[in-house]
Design a protein around this motif. Structure first.
Motif: not given
Length: 151
Positions: A34, A37-38
């Motif tokens: 996560t 991806w951010t």
């Protein structure tokens, strides 16, 4: 956007192979999926990461001849330059084009199947825009080619 050490690790991984899974990239940079991806999303939004493309092998596709074309012009007005830029941009054989400082005005990297195909390209270009001098250098061997920046 300021990029930090983790962003640089992500960029290095993506430049090696952007087709890898997000899990693989996260594992390689020592993070979880996560946050990686951010960061990738933010790098795209900032324009640091552009479109993802496939790099095809020119030799396996029959584009075995690579020419570096040195162009000198006696024309420097904006009308000529626009015609030249349009002509160069419209030709898929031109892989790169650069305006230079010094004795040579432009250099083009041209990929074609063979010398005969280069001549067709050359004749087409000079029929469209006037150039003072053209020198074509055939690359005998590609020693290094990369798209990766040293981040």
């Amino acid at each position: 956007m300021q990029i930090d050490a983790t962003d640089r690790k992500i960029l290095r991984e993506l430049q090696q192979d952007a087709g890898r899974s997000l899990d693989d990239i996260a594992r390689a940079v020592g993070s979880s999926k996560t946050p990686v991806w951010t960061r990738i999303r933010k790098l795209r939004e900032a324009g640091i990461i552009g479109p993802q493309v496939v790099i095809a092998d020119p030799d396996k596709l029959g584009f075995e001849a690579c020419f570096f074309v040195l162009i000198r012009t006696s024309e420097h007005d904006s009308d000529w330059q626009q015609r030249f830029l349009n002509a160069v941009r419209a030709r898929p054989e031109v892989m790169e084009a650069h305006r230079l400082a010094g004795d040579i005005d432009y250099i083009l990297k041209v990929r074609v199947p063979n010398a005969r195909a280069y001549d067709v390209f050359y004749q087409s270009l000079i029929s469209e825009v006037k150039v003072h001098n053209v020198t074509a250098l055939l690359s005998m061997e590609e020693i290094k080619a990369t798209t990766a920046l040293p981040v």
